[in-house]
Structure formats: structure tokens, C-alpha cells
Enzyme design. Structure first.
Site, PDB file in Angstrom:
ATOM      1  N   GLY A 288       0.832  -1.413  -0.243  1.00 56.46           N
ATOM      2  CA  GLY A 288      -0.092   0.140  -0.014  1.00 56.46           C
ATOM      3  C   GLY A 288       0.961   1.278   0.155  1.00 56.46           C
ATOM      4  O   GLY A 288       0.545   2.340   0.694  1.00 56.46           O
ATOM      5  N   ALA A 289       1.897   1.104  -0.827  1.00 56.29           N
ATOM      6  CA  ALA A 289       2.879   2.270  -0.789  1.00 56.29           C
ATOM      7  C   ALA A 289       2.495   3.604  -1.784  1.00 56.29           C
ATOM      8  O   ALA A 289       3.201   4.341  -1.996  1.00 56.29           O
ATOM      9  CB  ALA A 289       4.240   1.812  -1.180  1.00 56.29           C
TER      10      ALA A 289
ATOM     11  N   GLY B 297      -0.642   7.754   1.304  1.00 56.12           N
ATOM     12  CA  GLY B 297      -0.665   7.793   2.918  1.00 56.12           C
ATOM     13  C   GLY B 297       0.341   7.272   3.261  1.00 56.12           C
ATOM     14  O   GLY B 297       1.623   7.726   3.063  1.00 56.12           O
TER      15      GLY B 297
ATOM     16  N   GLY C 213       1.867   4.414   3.560  1.00 53.01           N
ATOM     17  CA  GLY C 213       2.803   3.623   2.803  1.00 53.01           C
ATOM     18  C   GLY C 213       3.882   4.354   2.103  1.00 53.01           C
ATOM     19  O   GLY C 213       5.156   4.281   2.056  1.00 53.01           O
TER      20      GLY C 213
ATOM     21  N   SER D 100      -4.551  -0.898  14.173  1.00 56.25           N
ATOM     22  CA  SER D 100      -5.075   0.296  14.656  1.00 56.25           C
ATOM     23  C   SER D 100      -5.911   0.052  15.854  1.00 56.25           C
ATOM     24  O   SER D 100      -6.255  -1.003  16.390  1.00 56.25           O
ATOM     25  CB  SER D 100      -6.370   0.416  13.563  1.00 56.25           C
ATOM     26  OG  SER D 100      -7.195   1.708  14.039  1.00 56.25           O
TER      27      SER D 100
ATOM     28  N   TYR E  61     -13.839  -3.330   9.595  1.00 57.69           N
ATOM     29  CA  TYR E  61     -12.502  -3.063   9.793  1.00 57.69           C
ATOM     30  C   TYR E  61     -12.099  -3.302  11.330  1.00 57.69           C
ATOM     31  O   TYR E  61     -10.825  -3.751  11.139  1.00 57.69           O
ATOM     32  CB  TYR E  61     -12.649  -1.599   9.528  1.00 57.69           C
ATOM     33  CG  TYR E  61     -11.351  -0.715   9.540  1.00 57.69           C
ATOM     34  CD1 TYR E  61     -10.452  -1.090   8.793  1.00 57.69           C
ATOM     35  CD2 TYR E  61     -11.132   0.240  10.908  1.00 57.69           C
ATOM     36  CE1 TYR E  61      -9.106  -0.170   8.759  1.00 57.69           C
ATOM     37  CE2 TYR E  61      -9.893   1.043  10.915  1.00 57.69           C
ATOM     38  CZ  TYR E  61      -8.913   0.465   9.934  1.00 57.69           C
ATOM     39  OH  TYR E  61      -7.836   1.457  10.011  1.00 57.69           O
TER      40      TYR E  61
HETATM   41  N1  LIG Z   1      -5.378   7.018   8.659  1.00 59.23           N
HETATM   42  C1  LIG Z   1      -5.584   6.590   9.926  1.00 59.23           C
HETATM   43  O1  LIG Z   1      -6.039   7.477  10.570  1.00 59.23           O
HETATM   44  C2  LIG Z   1      -5.139   5.278  10.394  1.00 59.23           C
HETATM   45  C3  LIG Z   1      -5.401   4.853  11.676  1.00 59.23           C
HETATM   46  C4  LIG Z   1      -5.092   3.719  12.127  1.00 59.23           C
HETATM   47  C5  LIG Z   1      -4.567   2.720  11.279  1.00 59.23           C
HETATM   48  N2  LIG Z   1      -4.371   3.081   9.831  1.00 59.23           N
HETATM   49  C6  LIG Z   1      -3.900   1.937   9.095  1.00 59.23           C
HETATM   50  O2  LIG Z   1      -2.944   2.522   8.133  1.00 59.23           O
HETATM   51  C7  LIG Z   1      -2.571   1.814   6.917  1.00 59.23           C
HETATM   52  C8  LIG Z   1      -2.415   2.615   5.957  1.00 59.23           C
HETATM   53  O3  LIG Z   1      -3.803   3.428   5.698  1.00 59.23           O
HETATM   54  P1  LIG Z   1      -3.417   5.178   5.365  1.00 59.23           P
HETATM   55  O4  LIG Z   1      -4.206   5.920   6.610  1.00 59.23           O
HETATM   56  O5  LIG Z   1      -2.351   5.414   4.889  1.00 59.23           O
HETATM   57  O6  LIG Z   1      -4.517   5.077   3.832  1.00 59.23           O
HETATM   58  P2  LIG Z   1      -4.487   5.043   2.584  1.00 59.23           P
HETATM   59  O7  LIG Z   1      -3.944   6.036   1.994  1.00 59.23           O
HETATM   60  O8  LIG Z   1      -5.695   4.661   1.934  1.00 59.23           O
HETATM   61  O9  LIG Z   1      -3.503   3.769   2.242  1.00 59.23           O
HETATM   62  C9  LIG Z   1      -4.068   2.499   2.173  1.00 59.23           C
HETATM   63  C10 LIG Z   1      -3.176   1.967   0.988  1.00 59.23           C
HETATM   64  O10 LIG Z   1      -3.592   0.451   1.099  1.00 59.23           O
HETATM   65  C11 LIG Z   1      -3.973   0.286  -0.377  1.00 59.23           C
HETATM   66  N3  LIG Z   1      -4.795  -0.975  -0.782  1.00 59.23           N
HETATM   67  C12 LIG Z   1      -6.073  -0.790  -0.564  1.00 59.23           C
HETATM   68  N4  LIG Z   1      -6.574  -2.145  -0.929  1.00 59.23           N
HETATM   69  C13 LIG Z   1      -5.542  -2.971  -1.493  1.00 59.23           C
HETATM   70  C14 LIG Z   1      -5.533  -4.130  -2.109  1.00 59.23           C
HETATM   71  N5  LIG Z   1      -6.733  -4.717  -2.437  1.00 59.23           N
HETATM   72  N6  LIG Z   1      -4.090  -4.302  -2.426  1.00 59.23           N
HETATM   73  C15 LIG Z   1      -3.257  -3.626  -2.361  1.00 59.23           C
HETATM   74  N7  LIG Z   1      -3.098  -2.363  -1.706  1.00 59.23           N
HETATM   75  C16 LIG Z   1      -4.605  -2.093  -1.354  1.00 59.23           C
HETATM   76  C17 LIG Z   1      -4.200   1.553  -1.099  1.00 59.23           C
HETATM   77  O11 LIG Z   1      -4.032   1.298  -2.370  1.00 59.23           O
HETATM   78  P3  LIG Z   1      -4.798   2.082  -3.338  1.00 59.23           P
HETATM   79  O12 LIG Z   1      -4.153   3.495  -3.699  1.00 59.23           O
HETATM   80  O13 LIG Z   1      -4.660   1.196  -4.567  1.00 59.23           O
HETATM   81  O14 LIG Z   1      -6.487   2.337  -2.977  1.00 59.23           O
HETATM   82  C18 LIG Z   1      -3.420   2.554  -0.335  1.00 59.23           C
HETATM   83  O15 LIG Z   1      -2.238   2.799  -0.856  1.00 59.23           O
HETATM   84  C19 LIG Z   1      -3.884   0.934   6.959  1.00 59.23           C
HETATM   85  O16 LIG Z   1      -3.552  -0.257   7.373  1.00 59.23           O
HETATM   86  C20 LIG Z   1      -4.940   1.751   7.979  1.00 59.23           C
HETATM   87  O17 LIG Z   1      -5.698   0.715   8.646  1.00 59.23           O
HETATM   88  C21 LIG Z   1      -4.594   4.303   9.407  1.00 59.23           C
END
Ligand SMILES: NC(=O)c1ccc[n+]([C@@H]2O[C@H](COP(=O)([O-])OP(=O)(O)OC[C@H]3O[C@@H](n4cnc5c(N)ncnc54)[C@H](OP(=O)(O)O)[C@@H]3O)[C@@H](O)[C@H]2O)c1
Length: 280
Positions: free
Chosen positions: A10-11, A14, A16, A139, A167
Site C-alpha cells: 500500500g505504498a 498515505g 505507505g 489500529s 474494519y
Molecule cells: N489514517 C488513519 O487514521 C489510520 C489509523 C489507524 C490505522 N491506519 C492504518 O494505516 C494503514 C495505511 O492507511 P492510510 O491511512 O495510509 O490510508 P490510505 O492512504 O488509504 O492507504 C491505504 C493503502 O492500501 C492500499 N490498498 C487498498 N486495498 C488494496 C488492495 N486490495 N491491494 C493492495 N493495496 C491495497 C491502497 O491502495 P490504492 O491507492 O490502490 O487504494 C492505499 O495505498 C492501513 O492499514 C490503515 O488501516 C490508518
């Protein structure tokens, strides 16, 4: 000197994306796993242009919602012939409804099961690398799954209106997975960490119903750079002795009581192995 190598899921956005920049800045070879790579050349080029060392960069296609793709990604990584110092299981979906190609609930399938299979297929490589780490971005939302995982829910499309319950279960699975894995890997030199990164301004809830967005956005949020601190701490600094533990704010922290159920963690492991049996 040979660079350390991290594989980051997921790089493309966000946390990643930012974790990739930060590790690359520290001289790591960053291998990023992004879905639908064939139509994302511009995004990959943009990420590459932000790197300090573009030569320390590789990109692989990975769709965690399809176990075929996960298996291919692991094979593609092994074909690079690199060591693997850190496997960073970061990709995730939240508030999105659906099911995976193999019929698992979307959040469980992407956030846990795809990562489970990827790890299993790379475990030998991790064991061959000195002091390798597996860092799982979980999370604090796992707290909403205080009764554990409903095993019927994970084998059908998302049912709850907001997708929060699913989730939460997937994030509980992340913690159980990391904890059980640490015990399986005892004596191999590979350590595991699960973490809550904070509440961060990213697009993670972009698929949630429109009318929930104002509610989600009133939560205090930190920026993406601060949001990567705990992930980086677990990759770079966390003591190996703390393997299997749960982190927030770059320190070991208490997870919900259910997250410490060794029995449930073992059940998740055997169910996941069963679900992935055709791909192992
Ligand atoms: N943001 C917060 O407040 C928060 C809080 C707690 C935990 N987290 C965790 O942090 C992690 C990163 O999330 P983020 O906040 O950076 O959000 P994000 O920007 O939406 O990043 C999520 C990444 O996962 C990828 N992804 C989704 N479905 C996928 C699939 N089927 N195969 C491969 N990659 C996939 C997305 O790719 P696409 O670009 O293709 O959609 C995106 O690059 C997640 O595990 C999330 O649960 C976030």
C-alpha cells in the site's frame, strides 16, 4: 555496503508512501507493492521522483484482495534476489463494502488474509536475513471488536452499514497475527510488531458512506509525516525482545483485552492457513 531492504504494501498513498520516502532517505532499498500497477505509471513516477535514491527502488504489483496476485507478488519479490530486512504490512481498506476474489469479506481479506499469505510465502526469506522484522499497521479501532471475530462474517460480503465492525475485526486480526507469528518465529531472529499509527489525515475512509464523512473528519488528526513515526520506530529501533507486542506513539502500549487471547490468535492462524491452503 549492501542496503537494507523493505517490502512495503500500500505504498501508493498515505502512510505507505511516506514510509517509503523515509526509509529510502535512510539508505534503504524500498520495494513497493501497489495494486493495478499497469494503470498507475504516473503515480509511480511521481513517487520515484520524490526519492532520495531512485536507484534503491523497485515496484511490484500486488492486489491483496486476490490471493493469486499475492502469490505472484511473493514470487516476483523472490525473483529480485534481494534480502528482506523488513516486511511492512501497511495496506488497508476501511468503510468499503464487498468481498475478495476468493469470497472473503473485503476488510478481513485485504487487511489480514492477503498479508497473512504474503508473509507465509516470504517467511523463509525473512529467516535468511539477519534480524528481519515484520511490522503490521493495525489500529486502535480493534477495540470495537471486543467480542472477537465472527467467523461467519469473514466468509461473506461486508454487512454492517459503515463497515466499522468489519474494519475493527480485521485490525484485531492484525494484532493476533503479529502476536502468534512472534511465537512461531521464536529462535529464528525474526521479530514482529503491530502498531496503531495515530489518527492521520489520509484517504483511508474515502469509501465510507458520504454522510459519515463530517463525523469522521471532526476527529483530531495528525499529518502523514508524524503518522509514520511509530511504523519507523518498529522497523528501525524497537528492541527485538519486544517481539509480538503492540505499539502506539513509538512505545509498547496496551491493546484491548481480547487482543491477548492466545487461543483466538491460534484459531485465526489455523483458519487463515485453511483459507489460503490452495496458495501455500
Ligand atoms: N489514517 C488513519 O487514521 C489510520 C489509523 C489507524 C490505522 N491506519 C492504518 O494505516 C494503514 C495505511 O492507511 P492510510 O491511512 O495510509 O490510508 P490510505 O492512504 O488509504 O492507504 C491505504 C493503502 O492500501 C492500499 N490498498 C487498498 N486495498 C488494496 C488492495 N486490495 N491491494 C493492495 N493495496 C491495497 C491502497 O491502495 P490504492 O491507492 O490502490 O487504494 C492505499 O495505498 C492501513 O492499514 C490503515 O488501516 C490508518
Amino acid at each position: 555496503m549492501v542496503a537494507n531492504v523493505a517490502l512495503i504494501t500500500g505504498a501508493g498513498s498515505g502512510l505507505g508512501y511516506q514510509t517509503t520516502l523515509e526509509l529510502n532517505k535512510r539508505g534503504w532499498h524500498t520495494v513497493v507493492a501497489i495494486r493495478n500497477l499497469s494503470v498507475r505509471a504516473a503515480e509511480v513516477a511521481e513517487l520515484k521522483s520524490q526519492l532520495q535514491s531512485a536507484e534503491l527502488f523497485s515496484v511490484l504489483d500486488l492486489d491483496l484482495s486476490n490471493l493469486h496476485s499475492v502469490k505472484k507478488c511473493a514470487a516476483d519479490f523472490l525473483a529480485l534476489g534481494l534480502p528482506l530486512n523488513a516486511l511492512v504490512l501497511n495496506a488497508g481498506v476501511a468503510g468499503q463494502h464487498g468481498e475478495t476474489a476468493q469470497g472473503f469479506e473485503l476488510a478481513f481479506g485485504v487487511n489480514h488474509l492477503g498479508h497473512f499469505l504474503l508473509t507465509e510465502l516470504l517467511i523463509e526469506k525473512l529467516c535468511q536475513t539477519d534480524n528481519a522484522r515484520i511490522v503490521t499497521v493495525a489500529s486502535r479501532a480493534h477495540r470495537h471488536a471486543s467480542s472477537g471475530i465472527d467467523w461467519n462474517d469473514v466468509q461473506r460480503p461486508t454487512r454492517s452499514i459503515f463497515g466499522i465492525q468489519e474494519y475493527a475485526q480485521s485490525k484485531l486480526a492484525n494484532i493476533w497475527f503479529s502476536n502468534h507469528l512472534s511465537r512461531r518465529l521464536m529462535g529464528t531472529g525474526v521479530s514482529t510488531y503491530a502498531l496503531h499509527p495515530g489518527v492521520i489525515r489520509t484517504g483511508i475512509w474515502r469509501h465510507a458512506p458520504k454522510w459519515t464523512k463530517p463525523l469522521l473528519s471532526i476527529r483530531p488528526m495528525i499529518d502523514v509525516q508524524d503518522g509514520t513515526k511509530t511504523t519507523l520506530h518498529c522497523i528501525l529501533d524497537a528492541p527485538q525482545i519486544e517481539t509480538g507486542l503492540y505499539y502506539a506513539d513509538s512505545s509498547v502500549t496496551k491493546a484491548a483485552p481480547i487482543a491477548y487471547s492466545l487461543e483466538d490468535a491460534a484459531k485465526l492462524w489455523s483458519k487463515s492457513q485453511y483459507f489460503c491452503r490452495a496458495y501455500l
